[in-house]
Motif scaffolding. Structure first.
Motif, short mmCIF file in Angstrom:
data_model
loop_
_atom_site.label_atom_id
_atom_site.label_comp_id
_atom_site.label_asym_id
_atom_site.label_seq_id
_atom_site.Cartn_x
_atom_site.Cartn_y
_atom_site.Cartn_z
N MET A 133 0.82 -1.21 0.00
CA MET A 133 0.00 0.00 0.00
C MET A 133 0.87 1.27 0.00
SD MET A 133 -3.17 -1.20 0.39
CE MET A 133 -3.83 -2.79 0.77
N LYS A 134 2.16 1.07 0.27
CA LYS A 134 3.11 2.19 0.33
C LYS A 134 2.72 3.24 1.35
CE LYS A 134 5.01 1.80 -4.32
NZ LYS A 134 4.15 1.05 -5.23
N THR A 135 2.21 2.78 2.48
CA THR A 135 1.75 3.70 3.52
C THR A 135 1.67 2.95 4.85
OG1 THR A 135 0.22 5.59 3.60
CG2 THR A 135 -0.79 3.43 3.47
N PRO A 136 1.77 3.66 6.00
CA PRO A 136 1.74 2.93 7.27
C PRO A 136 0.42 2.18 7.52
CG PRO A 136 2.42 5.22 7.61
CD PRO A 136 1.99 5.09 6.19
N VAL A 137 0.55 0.95 8.02
CA VAL A 137 -0.62 0.14 8.38
C VAL A 137 -0.46 -0.27 9.84
CG1 VAL A 137 -1.91 -1.98 7.90
CG2 VAL A 137 -0.85 -0.73 6.00
N ILE A 138 -1.41 0.12 10.69
CA ILE A 138 -1.25 -0.08 12.13
C ILE A 138 -2.37 -0.94 12.70
CG2 ILE A 138 -1.05 1.13 14.36
CD1 ILE A 138 -0.64 3.58 12.08
N PRO A 139 -2.03 -2.04 13.38
CA PRO A 139 -3.07 -2.83 14.04
C PRO A 139 -3.71 -2.03 15.17
CG PRO A 139 -0.89 -3.87 14.26
CD PRO A 139 -0.68 -2.54 13.63
N VAL A 140 -5.03 -2.03 15.22
CA VAL A 140 -5.75 -1.21 16.20
C VAL A 140 -6.93 -1.99 16.78
CG1 VAL A 140 -7.25 0.84 16.42
CG2 VAL A 140 -5.12 1.02 15.11
N VAL A 141 -7.16 -1.80 18.08
CA VAL A 141 -8.44 -2.21 18.67
C VAL A 141 -9.01 -0.94 19.29
CG1 VAL A 141 -9.62 -3.78 20.26
CG2 VAL A 141 -7.51 -4.52 19.13
N ALA A 142 -9.79 -0.23 18.50
CA ALA A 142 -10.24 1.11 18.91
C ALA A 142 -11.04 1.08 20.20
CB ALA A 142 -11.07 1.75 17.79
N ARG A 143 -11.84 0.03 20.37
CA ARG A 143 -12.69 -0.06 21.56
C ARG A 143 -11.85 -0.09 22.83
NH1 ARG A 143 -17.34 -4.53 21.54
NH2 ARG A 143 -15.62 -5.92 22.01
N ILE A 148 -3.57 3.20 19.38
CA ILE A 148 -3.89 4.62 19.18
C ILE A 148 -2.63 5.49 19.20
CG2 ILE A 148 -5.19 6.61 20.11
CD1 ILE A 148 -6.92 4.38 18.83
N ASP A 149 -1.70 5.16 20.11
CA ASP A 149 -0.46 5.94 20.18
C ASP A 149 0.32 5.85 18.87
OD1 ASP A 149 -0.86 6.97 22.64
OD2 ASP A 149 0.36 5.49 23.71
N GLN A 150 0.31 4.65 18.29
CA GLN A 150 1.01 4.47 17.02
C GLN A 150 0.33 5.24 15.88
OE1 GLN A 150 1.88 0.35 15.87
NE2 GLN A 150 3.86 1.26 15.39
N VAL A 151 -0.97 5.26 15.91
CA VAL A 151 -1.70 6.05 14.90
C VAL A 151 -1.30 7.51 15.02
CG1 VAL A 151 -3.98 6.90 14.17
CG2 VAL A 151 -3.68 4.48 14.73
N LYS A 152 -1.26 7.99 16.24
CA LYS A 152 -0.86 9.40 16.46
C LYS A 152 0.57 9.63 16.01
CE LYS A 152 -2.39 9.76 20.80
NZ LYS A 152 -2.78 10.36 22.09
#
Ligand code: GDP
Ligand code: MG
Ligand code: K
Length: 270
Positions: A133-143, A148-152
């Motif tokens: 995808m040539k872009t960051p992909v981050i595993p998340v469990v939003a609930r 979330i810190d990695q997304v930020k």
């Protein structure tokens, strides 16, 4: 300050992610001309604003909600897209992701519902996904607030200058038609290849925009000629279907490489 657009399919955890990333709603209202809710929040850590867009499966609008997202991409000034993806429904979700990656703005992909995917025995290689995808992909469990810190972190790292659109090859006939249309388009901040692809897919807001710059009869002629040639050589009845088919093939190839199942569980990807 960044303006980040939150885009994803319905029921992927968009509201959960929005709440985890923003302290409060700065603004709640409606998108102009439609009764679709518009929510804007302040990203924590002074990162900027997060704009919650309606959940959709494709940018090619069939509904009022879908048209909101296309109109946003055509008219609003934004710095990046946070694309939320349901990790347990990757095959379906990545369709919208591709359309967003083709636009060429910086994209961060939050692979939400990672717990659900794991529970179903899916092993997702996020580094491989990120590579294709040539872009960051981050595993998340939003609930739960996981990831979330990695997304930020990745939102903070966004560098608008270095962003390139993802380019998938759509075959000679369509590629030539894309180039032909691009030559007719005036320079603007909008990505021409994306406009052309959305045009051939039948995106109505894109057609409306292009009609302001190119004679409608010229547009219709390019479209009809291309559709006819595709129908003759590819045995697909419409351009929309043809484009879908190419994207689905691309997605399947990527998933074949990036996903495996635990040996004891066999569950379809979508
Ligand atoms: P939206 O419709 O896309 O806005 O999704 P919501 O945030 O409303 O979430 C839909 C449902 O999924 C809710 O019941 C959430 O609690 C749940 N949910 C959201 N994120 C996750 C996640 O990462 N894992 C799990 N298991 N459930 C989640
Ligand atoms: Mg919601
Ligand atoms: K929503």
């Amino acid at each position: 300050m960044m303006n980040v657009a939150l885009i994803g399919n319905p029921n992927t955890g968009k509201t959960s992610l929005f709440n985890a990333l923003t302290g409060f709603y700065e603004y709640v209202g409606n998108w102009s001309g439609v009764t679709v809710e518009k929510k804007v929040g302040k990203l924590k850590d002074e990162l900027g604003q997060l704009i919650d867009l309606p959940g959709i499966y494709s940018l090619n609008p069939l509904s009022e909600d879908e048209a909101v997202v296309s109109n946003f991409l055509l008219t609003e000034d934004f710095s990046a897209v946070l694309n939320i993806v349901d990790a347990s429904q990757l095959e379906r979700n990545l369709y919208l992701t591709l359309q967003v990656l083709e636009y060429g703005k910086p994209v961060v992909i939050a692979l939400n519902m990672f717990d659900v995917a794991k529970g179903r025995g899916l092993k997702i290689d996020t580094e491989k996904l990120s590579l294709y995808m040539k872009t960051p992909v981050i595993p998340v469990v939003a609930r739960k607030g996981t990831g979330i810190d990695q997304v930020k972190h990745y939102l903070r790292e966004i560098n608008a200058e270095n962003q390139e659109a993802l380019v998938i090859h759509y075959g000679e006939i369509l590629e030539n038609a894309i180039q032909k249309l691009i030559r007719q388009l005036p320079d603007s901040r909008l990505p021409k290849r994306w406009l052309a692809l959305q045009f051939f897919e039948g995106n109505k807001p894109v057609w409306e925009l292009l009609k302001k710059h190119v004679d409608e009869s010229v547009l219709q002629k390019i479209f009809a000629e291309t559709e006819k040639r595709i129908a003759e050589t590819e045995s697909v009845s419409s351009l929309d279907r043809y484009i879908r088919q190419i994207r689905r093939q691309w997605i399947c190839n990527v998933l074949e490489k990036a996903i495996s199942h635990s040996p004891d569980r066999k569950v379809p990807l979508s």
